[in-house]
Write a protein that holds these residues in place. Structure first.
Motif, mmCIF file in Angstrom:
data_model
loop_
_atom_site.group_PDB
_atom_site.id
_atom_site.type_symbol
_atom_site.label_atom_id
_atom_site.label_comp_id
_atom_site.label_asym_id
_atom_site.label_seq_id
_atom_site.Cartn_x
_atom_site.Cartn_y
_atom_site.Cartn_z
ATOM 1 N N HIS A 1 11.547 25.228 1.620
ATOM 2 C CA HIS A 1 12.517 26.845 1.771
ATOM 3 C C HIS A 1 11.485 27.733 1.250
ATOM 4 C CE1 HIS A 1 15.646 29.636 1.844
ATOM 5 N NE2 HIS A 1 15.139 30.153 0.575
ATOM 6 N N ASP A 2 10.876 27.522 0.045
ATOM 7 C CA ASP A 2 10.155 28.744 -0.485
ATOM 8 C C ASP A 2 9.016 29.283 0.553
ATOM 9 O OD1 ASP A 2 11.840 28.464 -2.520
ATOM 10 O OD2 ASP A 2 10.555 28.174 -3.914
ATOM 11 N N VAL A 3 8.387 28.179 1.193
ATOM 12 C CA VAL A 3 7.084 28.419 1.899
ATOM 13 C C VAL A 3 7.799 29.388 3.145
ATOM 14 C CG1 VAL A 3 5.361 27.644 3.241
ATOM 15 C CG2 VAL A 3 5.848 26.593 1.229
ATOM 16 N N THR A 4 8.678 28.698 3.846
ATOM 17 C CA THR A 4 9.334 29.714 5.134
ATOM 18 C C THR A 4 9.822 30.920 4.673
ATOM 19 O OG1 THR A 4 11.479 28.704 4.757
ATOM 20 C CG2 THR A 4 10.185 27.260 6.062
ATOM 21 N N ARG A 5 10.257 31.251 3.669
ATOM 22 C CA ARG A 5 10.635 32.510 2.812
ATOM 23 C C ARG A 5 9.724 33.401 2.590
ATOM 24 N NH1 ARG A 5 14.875 33.294 5.659
ATOM 25 N NH2 ARG A 5 16.065 34.389 4.246
ATOM 26 N N GLY A 6 8.460 32.811 1.828
ATOM 27 C CA GLY A 6 7.252 33.618 1.629
ATOM 28 C C GLY A 6 7.576 34.434 0.411
ATOM 29 N N ARG A 7 8.606 33.531 -0.654
ATOM 30 C CA ARG A 7 8.660 34.035 -1.813
ATOM 31 C C ARG A 7 9.144 32.743 -2.697
ATOM 32 N NH1 ARG A 7 11.302 39.651 -3.834
ATOM 33 N NH2 ARG A 7 10.709 39.627 -5.969
ATOM 34 N N PRO A 8 8.212 32.740 -3.815
ATOM 35 C CA PRO A 8 8.390 31.708 -4.733
ATOM 36 C C PRO A 8 9.517 31.800 -5.340
ATOM 37 C CG PRO A 8 6.149 32.118 -4.761
ATOM 38 C CD PRO A 8 6.816 32.942 -3.901
ATOM 39 N N GLY A 9 10.382 30.609 -5.693
ATOM 40 C CA GLY A 9 11.743 30.884 -6.453
ATOM 41 C C GLY A 9 12.818 30.969 -5.600
ATOM 42 N N SER A 10 12.832 31.215 -4.043
ATOM 43 C CA SER A 10 13.846 31.681 -3.393
ATOM 44 C C SER A 10 14.869 30.628 -3.135
ATOM 45 C CB SER A 10 13.431 32.115 -1.965
ATOM 46 O OG SER A 10 12.517 31.147 -1.375
ATOM 47 N N TYR A 11 14.599 29.409 -3.381
ATOM 48 C CA TYR A 11 15.513 28.227 -3.140
ATOM 49 C C TYR A 11 16.106 28.121 -4.412
ATOM 50 C CZ TYR A 11 17.117 23.414 -2.928
ATOM 51 O OH TYR A 11 18.103 22.382 -2.902
ATOM 52 N N ALA A 12 15.737 28.251 -5.503
ATOM 53 C CA ALA A 12 16.730 28.280 -6.819
ATOM 54 C C ALA A 12 17.806 29.541 -6.726
ATOM 55 C CB ALA A 12 15.651 28.483 -7.976
ATOM 56 N N ARG A 13 17.178 30.582 -6.121
ATOM 57 C CA ARG A 13 18.045 31.944 -6.104
ATOM 58 C C ARG A 13 19.002 31.540 -5.149
ATOM 59 N NH1 ARG A 13 16.859 36.934 -8.272
ATOM 60 N NH2 ARG A 13 15.357 36.864 -9.584
ATOM 61 N N VAL A 14 19.020 30.653 -4.113
ATOM 62 C CA VAL A 14 19.964 30.360 -3.383
ATOM 63 C C VAL A 14 20.975 29.504 -3.698
ATOM 64 C CG1 VAL A 14 20.853 29.236 -0.781
ATOM 65 C CG2 VAL A 14 18.642 30.785 -1.110
ATOM 66 N N ALA A 15 20.408 28.474 -4.464
ATOM 67 C CA ALA A 15 21.440 27.535 -5.316
ATOM 68 C C ALA A 15 22.303 28.137 -6.233
ATOM 69 C CB ALA A 15 20.671 26.579 -5.841
ATOM 70 N N ALA A 16 21.586 29.173 -6.967
ATOM 71 C CA ALA A 16 22.393 29.934 -7.961
ATOM 72 C C ALA A 16 23.437 30.871 -7.258
ATOM 73 C CB ALA A 16 21.385 30.968 -8.716
ATOM 74 N N ALA A 17 23.166 31.436 -6.094
ATOM 75 C CA ALA A 17 24.063 32.281 -5.499
ATOM 76 C C ALA A 17 25.349 31.406 -5.064
ATOM 77 C CB ALA A 17 23.184 33.037 -4.146
ATOM 78 N N VAL A 18 24.991 30.569 -4.714
ATOM 79 C CA VAL A 18 26.063 29.500 -4.191
ATOM 80 C C VAL A 18 27.064 29.238 -5.496
ATOM 81 C CG1 VAL A 18 26.713 27.121 -3.605
ATOM 82 C CG2 VAL A 18 24.919 28.219 -2.183
ATOM 83 N N GLU A 19 26.450 29.035 -6.530
ATOM 84 C CA GLU A 19 27.389 28.985 -7.744
ATOM 85 C C GLU A 19 27.968 30.085 -8.139
ATOM 86 O OE1 GLU A 19 25.400 27.350 -11.014
ATOM 87 O OE2 GLU A 19 24.482 25.407 -9.744
ATOM 88 N N HIS A 20 27.433 31.169 -8.017
ATOM 89 C CA HIS A 20 27.972 32.469 -8.514
ATOM 90 C C HIS A 20 29.325 32.795 -7.622
ATOM 91 C CE1 HIS A 20 25.058 33.207 -11.525
ATOM 92 N NE2 HIS A 20 24.090 33.491 -10.613
ATOM 93 N N PHE A 21 28.941 32.496 -6.171
ATOM 94 C CA PHE A 21 29.946 33.054 -5.167
ATOM 95 C C PHE A 21 31.155 32.257 -5.316
ATOM 96 C CE2 PHE A 21 31.895 34.246 -0.967
ATOM 97 C CZ PHE A 21 31.792 35.398 -1.273
ATOM 98 N N ASN A 22 30.847 30.683 -5.525
ATOM 99 C CA ASN A 22 31.933 29.912 -5.642
ATOM 100 C C ASN A 22 32.654 30.554 -6.906
ATOM 101 O OD1 ASN A 22 31.803 28.115 -3.495
ATOM 102 N ND2 ASN A 22 30.235 26.727 -4.320
ATOM 103 N N ARG A 23 32.322 30.687 -8.015
ATOM 104 C CA ARG A 23 33.089 31.210 -9.150
ATOM 105 C C ARG A 23 33.993 32.425 -8.950
ATOM 106 N NH1 ARG A 23 28.774 28.781 -12.177
ATOM 107 N NH2 ARG A 23 27.733 31.030 -12.235
ATOM 108 N N ALA A 24 33.062 33.379 -8.041
ATOM 109 C CA ALA A 24 33.741 34.742 -7.911
ATOM 110 C C ALA A 24 35.020 34.607 -6.920
ATOM 111 C CB ALA A 24 32.933 35.622 -7.440
ATOM 112 N N ARG A 25 34.773 33.719 -5.904
ATOM 113 C CA ARG A 25 35.775 33.712 -4.794
ATOM 114 C C ARG A 25 37.083 33.139 -5.176
ATOM 115 N NH1 ARG A 25 34.370 29.543 0.037
ATOM 116 N NH2 ARG A 25 33.318 28.007 -1.076
ATOM 117 N N VAL A 26 37.166 32.414 -6.285
ATOM 118 C CA VAL A 26 38.381 31.856 -6.704
ATOM 119 C C VAL A 26 39.276 32.674 -7.127
ATOM 120 C CG1 VAL A 26 37.388 29.468 -7.053
ATOM 121 C CG2 VAL A 26 37.484 30.891 -9.013
ATOM 122 N N ALA A 27 39.070 33.740 -7.443
ATOM 123 C CA ALA A 27 39.564 34.833 -8.121
ATOM 124 C C ALA A 27 40.761 35.568 -7.103
ATOM 125 C CB ALA A 27 38.809 35.861 -8.855
ATOM 126 N N VAL A 28 40.579 35.196 -5.923
ATOM 127 C CA VAL A 28 41.456 36.153 -4.929
ATOM 128 C C VAL A 28 41.883 35.007 -4.080
ATOM 129 C CG1 VAL A 28 39.826 38.042 -5.060
ATOM 130 C CG2 VAL A 28 39.187 36.586 -3.333
#
Length: 358
Positions: free
Chosen positions: A145-172
Protein backbone atom coordinates in the motif's frame (compact mmCIF):
# COMPACT_ATOMS: atom_id res chain seq x y z
CA UNK A 1 -39.75 -4.42 -0.78
CA UNK A 2 -41.03 -1.05 -1.97
CA UNK A 3 -37.47 0.29 -2.24
CA UNK A 4 -36.36 -2.81 -4.11
CA UNK A 5 -39.21 -2.42 -6.58
CA UNK A 6 -38.39 1.24 -7.09
CA UNK A 7 -34.73 0.44 -7.84
CA UNK A 8 -35.64 -2.28 -10.33
CA UNK A 9 -38.14 -0.01 -12.08
CA UNK A 10 -35.61 2.82 -12.20
CA UNK A 11 -33.03 0.51 -13.76
CA UNK A 12 -35.46 -0.69 -16.40
CA UNK A 13 -36.56 2.85 -17.27
CA UNK A 14 -32.95 3.87 -17.75
CA UNK A 15 -32.36 0.95 -20.10
CA UNK A 16 -35.36 2.01 -22.17
CA UNK A 17 -34.32 5.68 -22.39
CA UNK A 18 -30.62 4.94 -22.95
CA UNK A 19 -30.61 6.14 -26.60
CA UNK A 20 -32.21 9.48 -25.77
CA UNK A 21 -30.09 12.62 -26.04
CA UNK A 22 -32.33 14.44 -23.54
CA UNK A 23 -33.62 11.66 -21.27
CA UNK A 24 -36.71 12.06 -19.05
CA UNK A 25 -34.71 11.01 -15.99
CA UNK A 26 -32.59 12.90 -13.51
CA UNK A 27 -29.10 11.87 -12.35
CA UNK A 28 -28.87 9.20 -9.69
CA UNK A 29 -25.98 10.81 -7.89
CA UNK A 30 -23.98 14.01 -7.73
CA UNK A 31 -20.21 13.54 -7.57
CA UNK A 32 -18.08 16.53 -6.65
CA UNK A 33 -14.32 16.68 -6.75
CA UNK A 34 -14.04 19.23 -3.99
CA UNK A 35 -10.33 19.86 -4.64
CA UNK A 36 -7.46 18.71 -6.84
CA UNK A 37 -4.98 19.22 -4.01
CA UNK A 38 -3.38 16.23 -2.28
CA UNK A 39 -0.20 15.54 -0.31
CA UNK A 40 0.10 11.91 -1.45
CA UNK A 41 2.01 10.85 -4.57
CA UNK A 42 -0.14 7.96 -5.75
CA UNK A 43 1.00 6.05 -8.82
CA UNK A 44 -2.65 5.68 -9.87
CA UNK A 45 -3.32 9.42 -9.95
CA UNK A 46 -1.67 12.57 -11.21
CA UNK A 47 -3.67 15.22 -9.37
CA UNK A 48 -0.86 15.72 -6.88
CA UNK A 49 1.09 17.32 -9.71
CA UNK A 50 -1.18 20.37 -9.78
CA UNK A 51 0.03 23.71 -8.46
CA UNK A 52 -1.65 23.60 -5.05
CA UNK A 53 -1.71 27.35 -4.49
CA UNK A 54 -3.17 28.05 -7.93
CA UNK A 55 -5.73 25.26 -7.53
CA UNK A 56 -6.83 26.58 -4.14
CA UNK A 57 -7.29 30.08 -5.52
CA UNK A 58 -9.63 28.80 -8.26
CA UNK A 59 -11.75 26.40 -6.21
CA UNK A 60 -15.37 27.21 -5.47
CA UNK A 61 -15.78 28.96 -2.12
CA UNK A 62 -17.75 27.63 0.82
CA UNK A 63 -20.68 29.89 -0.04
CA UNK A 64 -20.55 28.88 -3.70
CA UNK A 65 -20.69 25.16 -2.88
CA UNK A 66 -23.54 25.75 -0.43
CA UNK A 67 -25.44 27.55 -3.18
CA UNK A 68 -24.79 24.63 -5.53
CA UNK A 69 -26.21 22.21 -2.95
CA UNK A 70 -29.36 24.31 -2.60
CA UNK A 71 -30.07 24.55 -6.32
CA UNK A 72 -29.44 20.84 -6.75
CA UNK A 73 -31.80 20.11 -3.86
CA UNK A 74 -34.48 22.27 -5.45
CA UNK A 75 -34.18 20.26 -8.67
CA UNK A 76 -33.52 16.72 -7.43
CA UNK A 77 -35.02 16.67 -3.96
CA UNK A 78 -32.82 14.94 -1.37
CA UNK A 79 -29.96 13.51 -3.43
CA UNK A 80 -26.93 11.30 -2.94
CA UNK A 81 -23.70 13.29 -2.81
CA UNK A 82 -20.25 11.76 -3.26
CA UNK A 83 -17.31 13.96 -2.25
CA UNK A 84 -13.91 13.14 -3.68
CA UNK A 85 -10.71 14.88 -4.70
CA UNK A 86 -7.75 15.20 -4.41
CA UNK A 87 -7.99 14.78 -0.68
CA UNK A 88 -11.19 16.41 0.60
CA UNK A 89 -9.79 16.94 4.09
CA UNK A 90 -7.29 19.51 2.81
CA UNK A 91 -10.23 21.91 2.62
CA UNK A 92 -10.67 23.62 5.96
CA UNK A 93 -14.40 24.03 5.30
CA UNK A 94 -15.11 20.37 4.53
CA UNK A 95 -17.04 19.80 7.77
CA UNK A 96 -19.21 22.87 7.09
CA UNK A 97 -19.92 21.64 3.57
CA UNK A 98 -20.89 18.16 4.79
CA UNK A 99 -23.15 19.69 7.44
CA UNK A 100 -24.77 21.96 4.83
CA UNK A 101 -25.56 19.07 2.49
CA UNK A 102 -26.74 16.89 5.35
CA UNK A 103 -29.05 19.67 6.53
CA UNK A 104 -30.70 19.59 3.09
CA UNK A 105 -31.50 15.90 3.53
CA UNK A 106 -28.68 14.57 1.36
CA UNK A 107 -26.95 11.26 1.96
CA UNK A 108 -23.21 11.85 1.77
CA UNK A 109 -20.20 9.70 0.98
CA UNK A 110 -16.66 11.04 1.23
CA UNK A 111 -13.54 9.36 -0.09
CA UNK A 112 -10.28 9.94 1.79
CA UNK A 113 -6.75 8.60 1.94
CA UNK A 114 -7.22 8.35 5.71
CA UNK A 115 -4.07 10.24 6.72
CA UNK A 116 -5.94 12.97 8.60
CA UNK A 117 -8.69 10.81 10.10
CA UNK A 118 -7.65 10.87 13.74
CA UNK A 119 -10.08 10.50 16.65
CA UNK A 120 -11.06 14.18 16.60
CA UNK A 121 -11.67 14.30 12.83
CA UNK A 122 -13.61 11.02 12.85
CA UNK A 123 -15.95 12.33 15.54
CA UNK A 124 -16.35 15.64 13.70
CA UNK A 125 -17.25 13.87 10.44
CA UNK A 126 -19.92 11.85 12.22
CA UNK A 127 -21.35 14.96 13.90
CA UNK A 128 -21.43 16.80 10.58
CA UNK A 129 -23.72 14.15 9.12
CA UNK A 130 -21.44 12.05 6.92
CA UNK A 131 -23.31 8.95 5.79
CA UNK A 132 -20.34 6.88 4.61
CA UNK A 133 -16.58 7.23 4.77
CA UNK A 134 -14.64 5.48 2.02
CA UNK A 135 -10.95 4.95 2.71
CA UNK A 136 -8.49 4.10 -0.07
CA UNK A 137 -6.43 0.98 0.58
CA UNK A 138 -4.42 -0.84 -2.08
CA UNK A 139 -3.17 -3.91 -0.26
CA UNK A 140 -3.15 -6.00 2.87
CA UNK A 141 0.44 -5.00 3.71
CA UNK A 142 2.27 -1.75 4.27
CA UNK A 143 4.88 -2.85 1.73
CA UNK A 144 2.30 -2.84 -1.04
CA UNK A 145 0.00 0.00 0.00
CA UNK A 146 2.63 2.57 1.00
CA UNK A 147 4.46 2.30 -2.31
CA UNK A 148 1.27 2.75 -4.33
CA UNK A 149 0.38 5.83 -2.27
CA UNK A 150 3.84 7.38 -2.41
CA UNK A 151 3.96 8.08 1.33
CA UNK A 152 5.51 5.84 4.01
CA UNK A 153 3.21 5.15 6.94
CA UNK A 154 0.01 5.50 4.92
CA UNK A 155 -1.09 1.89 5.57
CA UNK A 156 -0.78 2.40 9.32
CA UNK A 157 -2.79 5.62 9.04
CA UNK A 158 -5.62 3.85 7.21
CA UNK A 159 -5.71 1.10 9.82
CA UNK A 160 -5.84 3.73 12.57
CA UNK A 161 -8.54 5.67 10.69
CA UNK A 162 -10.68 2.52 10.63
CA UNK A 163 -10.43 2.21 14.40
CA UNK A 164 -11.13 5.92 14.99
CA UNK A 165 -14.17 5.98 12.74
CA UNK A 166 -15.56 2.74 14.16
CA UNK A 167 -15.39 4.20 17.66
CA UNK A 168 -16.91 7.50 16.58
CA UNK A 169 -19.82 6.13 14.61
CA UNK A 170 -21.31 4.07 17.46
CA UNK A 171 -22.29 7.36 19.11
CA UNK A 172 -25.10 8.05 16.62
CA UNK A 173 -28.08 6.17 15.22
CA UNK A 174 -28.37 5.25 12.49
CA UNK A 175 -24.62 4.89 12.35
CA UNK A 176 -22.73 5.99 9.24
CA UNK A 177 -21.09 3.20 7.29
CA UNK A 178 -17.42 2.59 6.55
CA UNK A 179 -16.03 1.20 3.30
CA UNK A 180 -12.77 0.64 1.46
CA UNK A 181 -11.90 1.39 -2.14
CA UNK A 182 -9.20 -0.86 -3.61
CA UNK A 183 -7.48 -0.50 -6.97
CA UNK A 184 -6.76 -3.96 -8.35
CA UNK A 185 -3.74 -4.63 -10.56
CA UNK A 186 -1.12 -7.29 -11.11
CA UNK A 187 1.15 -6.05 -8.37
CA UNK A 188 -1.44 -6.36 -5.59
CA UNK A 189 -3.85 -9.02 -6.86
CA UNK A 190 -2.45 -11.70 -4.53
CA UNK A 191 -3.30 -9.55 -1.48
CA UNK A 192 -6.92 -8.74 -2.34
CA UNK A 193 -8.59 -11.77 -0.70
CA UNK A 194 -6.65 -11.25 2.55
CA UNK A 195 -7.59 -7.57 2.47
CA UNK A 196 -11.28 -8.51 2.31
CA UNK A 197 -10.86 -10.95 5.20
CA UNK A 198 -9.12 -8.27 7.25
CA UNK A 199 -11.87 -5.76 6.44
CA UNK A 200 -14.51 -8.22 7.61
CA UNK A 201 -12.74 -8.69 10.92
CA UNK A 202 -12.20 -4.94 11.31
CA UNK A 203 -15.92 -4.17 11.09
CA UNK A 204 -15.80 -2.55 7.66
CA UNK A 205 -19.14 -2.61 5.88
CA UNK A 206 -18.03 -2.89 2.25
CA UNK A 207 -14.94 -3.30 0.07
CA UNK A 208 -15.23 -1.94 -3.47
CA UNK A 209 -12.71 -3.17 -6.04
CA UNK A 210 -11.72 -0.91 -8.93
CA UNK A 211 -9.60 -2.45 -11.70
CA UNK A 212 -6.59 -0.40 -12.71
CA UNK A 213 -7.82 1.89 -15.47
CA UNK A 214 -5.85 2.10 -18.68
CA UNK A 215 -5.65 5.88 -18.48
CA UNK A 216 -3.87 5.81 -15.11
CA UNK A 217 -0.21 6.74 -14.89
CA UNK A 218 1.34 3.32 -14.23
CA UNK A 219 -0.25 1.96 -17.38
CA UNK A 220 0.80 4.94 -19.47
CA UNK A 221 4.33 5.03 -18.08
CA UNK A 222 4.80 1.27 -17.97
CA UNK A 223 5.88 1.21 -14.34
CA UNK A 224 5.10 -0.98 -11.38
CA UNK A 225 5.19 0.49 -7.85
CA UNK A 226 8.80 -0.68 -7.57
CA UNK A 227 9.73 1.30 -10.66
CA UNK A 228 10.49 -1.77 -12.77
CA UNK A 229 9.25 -2.09 -16.35
CA UNK A 230 5.76 -3.56 -16.19
CA UNK A 231 3.66 -5.63 -18.55
CA UNK A 232 0.44 -4.11 -19.86
CA UNK A 233 -2.74 -4.55 -17.80
CA UNK A 234 -3.67 -7.82 -19.50
CA UNK A 235 -0.20 -9.38 -19.78
CA UNK A 236 -0.04 -13.17 -19.16
CA UNK A 237 2.45 -12.61 -16.30
CA UNK A 238 -0.35 -10.96 -14.34
CA UNK A 239 -3.39 -12.68 -15.75
CA UNK A 240 -3.07 -15.84 -13.66
CA UNK A 241 -2.78 -13.87 -10.40
CA UNK A 242 -5.70 -11.62 -11.31
CA UNK A 243 -7.92 -14.54 -12.34
CA UNK A 244 -7.16 -16.37 -9.11
CA UNK A 245 -7.80 -13.28 -6.99
CA UNK A 246 -11.11 -12.54 -8.70
CA UNK A 247 -12.17 -16.14 -8.20
CA UNK A 248 -11.44 -15.86 -4.48
CA UNK A 249 -13.30 -12.56 -4.25
CA UNK A 250 -16.37 -14.14 -5.84
CA UNK A 251 -16.19 -17.02 -3.37
CA UNK A 252 -15.81 -14.62 -0.44
CA UNK A 253 -18.79 -12.57 -1.59
CA UNK A 254 -20.94 -15.68 -1.77
CA UNK A 255 -19.81 -16.58 1.74
CA UNK A 256 -21.07 -13.25 3.04
CA UNK A 257 -17.84 -11.25 3.16
CA UNK A 258 -18.28 -7.50 2.51
CA UNK A 259 -17.38 -7.41 -1.19
CA UNK A 260 -19.38 -4.54 -2.68
CA UNK A 261 -19.05 -5.45 -6.36
CA UNK A 262 -21.75 -7.64 -7.96
CA UNK A 263 -20.51 -11.04 -9.08
CA UNK A 264 -21.20 -10.16 -12.73
CA UNK A 265 -18.96 -7.11 -12.44
CA UNK A 266 -16.14 -9.12 -10.87
CA UNK A 267 -16.41 -11.68 -13.65
CA UNK A 268 -16.35 -8.89 -16.24
CA UNK A 269 -13.05 -7.70 -14.77
CA UNK A 270 -11.46 -10.93 -15.96
CA UNK A 271 -12.38 -10.01 -19.53
CA UNK A 272 -11.18 -6.47 -18.94
CA UNK A 273 -7.73 -7.59 -17.76
CA UNK A 274 -7.46 -10.31 -20.41
CA UNK A 275 -8.13 -7.69 -23.10
CA UNK A 276 -5.43 -5.32 -21.86
CA UNK A 277 -7.80 -2.90 -20.16
CA UNK A 278 -10.56 -2.82 -22.76
CA UNK A 279 -14.01 -4.37 -23.12
CA UNK A 280 -16.27 -5.40 -25.97
CA UNK A 281 -18.79 -2.69 -26.67
CA UNK A 282 -21.56 -2.53 -24.10
CA UNK A 283 -23.94 0.12 -22.87
CA UNK A 284 -22.59 2.87 -20.66
CA UNK A 285 -25.04 4.72 -18.43
CA UNK A 286 -22.94 7.61 -17.14
CA UNK A 287 -24.93 9.97 -19.33
CA UNK A 288 -28.06 9.05 -17.38
CA UNK A 289 -26.62 8.47 -13.90
CA UNK A 290 -23.87 10.92 -13.00
CA UNK A 291 -23.69 14.66 -12.50
CA UNK A 292 -19.98 15.41 -12.02
CA UNK A 293 -18.75 18.78 -10.77
CA UNK A 294 -15.06 19.62 -10.62
CA UNK A 295 -13.43 21.94 -8.03
CA UNK A 296 -13.93 24.95 -10.29
CA UNK A 297 -17.61 24.48 -11.09
CA UNK A 298 -17.45 22.74 -14.47
CA UNK A 299 -19.99 19.94 -14.97
CA UNK A 300 -19.44 16.67 -16.83
CA UNK A 301 -21.28 13.45 -17.52
CA UNK A 302 -18.03 11.52 -18.00
CA UNK A 303 -14.56 12.26 -16.67
CA UNK A 304 -13.05 11.47 -20.07
CA UNK A 305 -15.22 13.88 -22.04
CA UNK A 306 -15.65 17.62 -22.17
CA UNK A 307 -17.62 19.84 -19.82
CA UNK A 308 -21.33 20.31 -20.47
CA UNK A 309 -21.76 23.51 -18.48
CA UNK A 310 -20.67 25.77 -15.65
CA UNK A 311 -22.65 25.38 -12.41
CA UNK A 312 -21.67 28.93 -11.41
CA UNK A 313 -23.69 30.51 -14.21
CA UNK A 314 -26.34 27.95 -15.20
CA UNK A 315 -29.00 25.94 -13.41
CA UNK A 316 -28.25 22.20 -13.13
CA UNK A 317 -31.48 21.29 -14.92
CA UNK A 318 -30.53 23.46 -17.91
CA UNK A 319 -27.07 21.89 -17.99
CA UNK A 320 -28.46 18.34 -17.79
CA UNK A 321 -30.89 18.85 -20.67
CA UNK A 322 -28.68 21.20 -22.69
CA UNK A 323 -27.21 20.82 -26.15
CA UNK A 324 -23.69 20.06 -24.88
CA UNK A 325 -25.04 17.27 -22.68
CA UNK A 326 -26.95 15.81 -25.65
CA UNK A 327 -23.77 15.88 -27.73
CA UNK A 328 -21.75 14.08 -25.05
CA UNK A 329 -24.48 11.45 -24.64
CA UNK A 330 -24.20 10.68 -28.34
CA UNK A 331 -20.44 10.21 -27.93
CA UNK A 332 -20.94 8.01 -24.87
CA UNK A 333 -23.19 5.65 -26.87
CA UNK A 334 -20.39 4.81 -29.31
CA UNK A 335 -17.53 4.88 -26.79
CA UNK A 336 -15.60 1.63 -26.40
CA UNK A 337 -13.50 2.43 -23.34
CA UNK A 338 -12.99 -0.22 -20.70
CA UNK A 339 -13.90 2.17 -17.89
CA UNK A 340 -17.47 0.82 -18.04
CA UNK A 341 -16.32 -1.88 -15.60
CA UNK A 342 -15.36 0.68 -12.93
CA UNK A 343 -17.60 0.97 -9.90
CA UNK A 344 -18.55 4.56 -10.72
CA UNK A 345 -19.68 3.52 -14.22
CA UNK A 346 -20.85 -0.08 -13.98
CA UNK A 347 -24.58 -0.60 -13.97
CA UNK A 348 -26.51 -3.83 -13.64
CA UNK A 349 -29.23 -5.06 -15.93
CA UNK A 350 -31.88 -3.47 -13.74
CA UNK A 351 -32.06 -6.63 -11.66
CA UNK A 352 -28.90 -5.93 -9.66
CA UNK A 353 -30.28 -7.63 -6.55
CA UNK A 354 -29.86 -10.96 -8.38
CA UNK A 355 -26.20 -10.32 -9.16
CA UNK A 356 -24.94 -11.48 -5.77
CA UNK A 357 -25.21 -15.04 -7.04
CA UNK A 358 -25.35 -14.70 -10.80
Amino acid sequence: MVELGRRVLDGLVRRLVWPWDRPPVKPRQVIIDITDRCYFRCITCDRWQVDAARAASRELSTAAWQHVFRVLRAWLGPFHLSISGGEPLVREDILDLIASASGLGCTINMMSNGWQVDAHTAAALVRAGLGNLTLSLNGSSAETHDVTRGRPGSYARVAAAVEHFNRARVAVFPSPTLSLNVIAAGYNAHELPDLVRWAHGAGIDAVGVQPLAANYRPYELGETPAGEPAPPVGHPLWRGEIDAAIGELIDLKRQGYPVLNPVRQLALMRTYFANGGSLPRARCYVGLDNFLIDPYGMVRLCYEMGAIGDIRVALPRDIWYGALAASVRRRIRVCGRGCRVLGCNYRSSGFGFLEVWA
